[in-house]
Motif scaffolding. Structure first.
Motif, PDB file in Angstrom:
ATOM      1  N   LYS A 152      25.271  34.549  72.162  1.00 29.48           N
ATOM      2  CA  LYS A 152      26.000  35.755  72.545  1.00 29.48           C
ATOM      3  C   LYS A 152      26.982  35.465  73.685  1.00 29.48           C
ATOM      4  O   LYS A 152      28.071  36.034  73.745  1.00 29.48           O
ATOM      5  CB  LYS A 152      25.019  36.856  72.951  1.00 29.48           C
ATOM      6  N   MET A 153      26.602  34.569  74.571  1.00 25.95           N
ATOM      7  CA  MET A 153      27.510  34.182  75.648  1.00 25.95           C
ATOM      8  C   MET A 153      28.768  33.547  75.065  1.00 25.95           C
ATOM      9  O   MET A 153      29.887  33.850  75.500  1.00 25.95           O
ATOM     10  CB  MET A 153      26.801  33.218  76.598  1.00 25.95           C
ATOM     11  N   CYS A 154      28.604  32.677  74.075  1.00 23.58           N
ATOM     12  CA  CYS A 154      29.768  32.088  73.407  1.00 23.58           C
ATOM     13  C   CYS A 154      30.638  33.175  72.773  1.00 23.58           C
ATOM     14  O   CYS A 154      31.870  33.176  72.901  1.00 23.58           O
ATOM     15  CB  CYS A 154      29.311  31.106  72.332  1.00 23.58           C
ATOM     16  N   GLU A 155      29.983  34.111  72.104  1.00 23.02           N
ATOM     17  CA  GLU A 155      30.701  35.215  71.453  1.00 23.02           C
ATOM     18  C   GLU A 155      31.474  36.048  72.467  1.00 23.02           C
ATOM     19  O   GLU A 155      32.644  36.389  72.245  1.00 23.02           O
ATOM     20  CB  GLU A 155      29.691  36.085  70.709  1.00 23.02           C
ATOM     21  N   TYR A 156      30.854  36.352  73.597  1.00 24.08           N
ATOM     22  CA  TYR A 156      31.500  37.201  74.601  1.00 24.08           C
ATOM     23  C   TYR A 156      32.642  36.475  75.313  1.00 24.08           C
ATOM     24  O   TYR A 156      33.657  37.096  75.641  1.00 24.08           O
ATOM     25  CB  TYR A 156      30.468  37.693  75.617  1.00 24.08           C
ATOM     26  N   TYR A 157      32.495  35.182  75.555  1.00 24.50           N
ATOM     27  CA  TYR A 157      33.588  34.428  76.175  1.00 24.50           C
ATOM     28  C   TYR A 157      34.778  34.336  75.221  1.00 24.50           C
ATOM     29  O   TYR A 157      35.938  34.425  75.651  1.00 24.50           O
ATOM     30  CB  TYR A 157      33.111  33.036  76.607  1.00 24.50           C
ATOM     31  N   ASN A 158      34.503  34.181  73.940  1.00 24.53           N
ATOM     32  CA  ASN A 158      35.594  34.188  72.962  1.00 24.53           C
ATOM     33  C   ASN A 158      36.331  35.523  72.987  1.00 24.53           C
ATOM     34  O   ASN A 158      37.565  35.580  72.960  1.00 24.53           O
ATOM     35  CB  ASN A 158      35.050  33.939  71.559  1.00 24.53           C
ATOM     36  N   ALA A 159      35.563  36.606  73.036  1.00 22.09           N
ATOM     37  CA  ALA A 159      36.153  37.945  73.000  1.00 22.09           C
ATOM     38  C   ALA A 159      36.964  38.251  74.252  1.00 22.09           C
ATOM     39  O   ALA A 159      38.057  38.812  74.184  1.00 22.09           O
ATOM     40  CB  ALA A 159      35.058  38.992  72.812  1.00 22.09           C
ATOM     41  N   GLN A 160      36.416  37.885  75.410  1.00 21.90           N
ATOM     42  CA  GLN A 160      37.068  38.234  76.667  1.00 21.90           C
ATOM     43  C   GLN A 160      38.147  37.244  77.092  1.00 21.90           C
ATOM     44  O   GLN A 160      39.188  37.640  77.621  1.00 21.90           O
ATOM     45  CB  GLN A 160      36.022  38.352  77.781  1.00 21.90           C
ATOM     46  N   ASN A 168      37.250  28.916  72.442  1.00 18.06           N
ATOM     47  CA  ASN A 168      36.904  28.473  71.091  1.00 18.06           C
ATOM     48  C   ASN A 168      35.498  27.877  71.137  1.00 18.06           C
ATOM     49  O   ASN A 168      35.305  26.674  71.037  1.00 18.06           O
ATOM     50  CB  ASN A 168      37.928  27.442  70.608  1.00 18.06           C
ATOM     51  N   PHE A 169      34.510  28.762  71.300  1.00 20.83           N
ATOM     52  CA  PHE A 169      33.115  28.365  71.400  1.00 20.83           C
ATOM     53  C   PHE A 169      32.399  28.824  70.134  1.00 20.83           C
ATOM     54  O   PHE A 169      32.379  30.022  69.831  1.00 20.83           O
ATOM     55  CB  PHE A 169      32.442  28.991  72.630  1.00 20.83           C
ATOM     56  N   ILE A 170      31.806  27.887  69.398  1.00 20.42           N
ATOM     57  CA  ILE A 170      31.133  28.219  68.144  1.00 20.42           C
ATOM     58  C   ILE A 170      29.635  27.941  68.274  1.00 20.42           C
ATOM     59  O   ILE A 170      29.201  27.190  69.151  1.00 20.42           O
ATOM     60  CB  ILE A 170      31.725  27.441  66.951  1.00 20.42           C
ATOM     61  N   SER A 171      28.834  28.543  67.377  1.00 24.74           N
ATOM     62  CA  SER A 171      27.383  28.402  67.435  1.00 24.74           C
ATOM     63  C   SER A 171      26.831  28.015  66.066  1.00 24.74           C
ATOM     64  O   SER A 171      27.203  28.611  65.059  1.00 24.74           O
ATOM     65  CB  SER A 171      26.729  29.712  67.880  1.00 24.74           C
ATOM     66  N   ALA A 172      25.937  27.043  66.059  1.00 25.54           N
ATOM     67  CA  ALA A 172      25.254  26.622  64.842  1.00 25.54           C
ATOM     68  C   ALA A 172      23.759  26.821  65.016  1.00 25.54           C
ATOM     69  O   ALA A 172      23.199  26.494  66.065  1.00 25.54           O
ATOM     70  CB  ALA A 172      25.562  25.157  64.537  1.00 25.54           C
ATOM     71  N   MET A 173      23.100  27.359  63.995  1.00 25.14           N
ATOM     72  CA  MET A 173      21.660  27.627  64.051  1.00 25.14           C
ATOM     73  C   MET A 173      20.940  26.744  63.038  1.00 25.14           C
ATOM     74  O   MET A 173      20.871  27.066  61.852  1.00 25.14           O
ATOM     75  CB  MET A 173      21.371  29.108  63.734  1.00 25.14           C
ATOM     76  N   PRO A 174      20.413  25.603  63.482  1.00 27.41           N
ATOM     77  CA  PRO A 174      19.696  24.727  62.550  1.00 27.41           C
ATOM     78  C   PRO A 174      18.294  25.224  62.253  1.00 27.41           C
ATOM     79  O   PRO A 174      17.670  25.904  63.064  1.00 27.41           O
ATOM     80  CB  PRO A 174      19.660  23.391  63.295  1.00 27.41           C
ATOM     81  N   GLY A 234      35.367  30.620  64.887  1.00 28.14           N
ATOM     82  CA  GLY A 234      34.971  32.002  64.670  1.00 28.14           C
ATOM     83  C   GLY A 234      33.804  32.403  65.538  1.00 28.14           C
ATOM     84  O   GLY A 234      33.081  31.560  66.075  1.00 28.14           O
ATOM     85  N   ASN A 235      33.611  33.713  65.670  1.00 31.65           N
ATOM     86  CA  ASN A 235      32.530  34.249  66.485  1.00 31.65           C
ATOM     87  C   ASN A 235      31.190  34.235  65.777  1.00 31.65           C
ATOM     88  O   ASN A 235      30.150  34.272  66.417  1.00 31.65           O
ATOM     89  CB  ASN A 235      32.850  35.693  66.899  1.00 31.65           C
TER      90      ASN A 235
END
Length: 308
Positions: free
Chosen positions: A146-154, A158-164, A231-232
């Motif tokens: 969520k921190m990556c998502e919020y930094y992208n928005a604000q 270009n912070f992405i997240s992968a969930m293995p 992408g977010n």
């Protein structure tokens, strides 16, 4: 990201980080930065800030984390939430402040609700209660993505997240109290074989189903996403198939060469009943796992034998 880019792999001594470093080196990346936890304590804000200011990494793989199995998560929840929150917050903030071009945050499939519909789609996040046995770790990982998502928005980062999904492979942790299920089974069956024991005891009923991804496949996926995805939305990384813990134990016993019986300790918890990721999104992006479970366990057992 090109071959001369300055790349920082946080957590390079761990199973995931070391796999990413191996793959980067194979692919010809020549400017990889890494610091051990003894050299750089990422839980300390000032240390993380000073490191980023000095090195100015262009690309960051955030694989540093405190990880463990059911016993470790149950026993040390305060450590799991504190250490992981501090590590990810310090790195993500420092990456933003020092104009990192792109960051990949590695989460975990345990972020999803305990009773999520199967297979688990990315949009099921925050749709129900978490599994209590790893809730602290999951909450920290949710905060990171969520921190990556919020930094992208604000800030337009270009912070992405992968969930293995559940991982295994070279450089895994084989401690019987703090490891995940697959490395724990490898060690149990190996020690039983060399000691000529007739019985191995495993936790729980064996009925829960899990999906297992070889860490070299994850490293391949991480670099692929770094090069091909923006992408977010978080992206699941898995194989799209699962297996019961009982059948997994039988498979591991066969590969290791243990000929005795398997007994279930029903006083121990099972954890989440099933955890299978929907990997259609990463499939559409163009990536698919290559290492089958049998071959992957054989390679992992070879690694265990070399190390122990």
């Amino acid at each position: 990201m090109d071959k001369e880019s300055k790349v920082y792999v946080a957590g390079h001594n761990g199973m995931v980080g070391s796999a990413i470093v191996r793959r980067l080196e194979i692919d010809g990346y020549k400017n990889i930065i890494f610091k051990s936890s003894k050299e750089l304590d990422l839980r300390r804000q000032l240390e993380a800030e000073n490191f980023f200011q000095a090195e100015k990494p262009e690309y960051v793989f955030l694989a540093a984390a405190k990880v463990g199995g059911i016993h470790a998560n149950n026993s040390y929840p305060a450590d799991f939430i504190y250490d992981n929150l501090m590590i990810e917050a310090n790195i993500i903030r420092s990456a933003f402040e020092n104009k990192t071009k792109k960051l990949l945050f590695l989460g975990s499939s345990c972020i999803y609700p305990r009773m999520a519909e199967q297979p688990i789609k990315e949009e099921y996040l925050l749709g129900g209660y978490l599994e209590k046995t790893n809730e602290a770790y999951a909450l920290a990982k949710i905060s990171g993505l969520k921190m990556c998502e919020y930094y992208n928005a604000q800030y337009g980062t270009n912070f992405i997240s992968a969930m293995p999904t559940n991982l295994y492979g070279p450089n895994d942790n084989y401690d019987l109290n703090n490891s995940h299920v697959l490395p724990a089974l490898i060690r149990k069956f190996h020690e039983a074989k060399v000691s000529n024991l007739e019985e191995v005891v495993m936790w729980g009923t064996g009925t829960p189903r899990r999906e297992f991804l070889h860490v070299d496949d994850l490293a391949d996926a991480c670099i692929y996403l770094m090069l091909n995805y923006e992408g977010n939305e978080t992206v699941n990384v898995g194989v799209g198939e699962d297996i019961s813990i009982k059948d997994l134990a039988i498979m591991v016993a066969d590969i290791v060469g243990f000929k005795g019986t398997i007994k279930h300790d029903l006083t121990k918890p099972d954890g989440t009943p099933r955890k299978l990721l929907d990997v259609s999104k990463i499939g559409k992006i163009g990536w698919k796992a290559k290492i089958g479970l049998t071959d992957g366990i054989k390679m992992t057992y070879e690694d265990y034998c070399k190390r122990y």
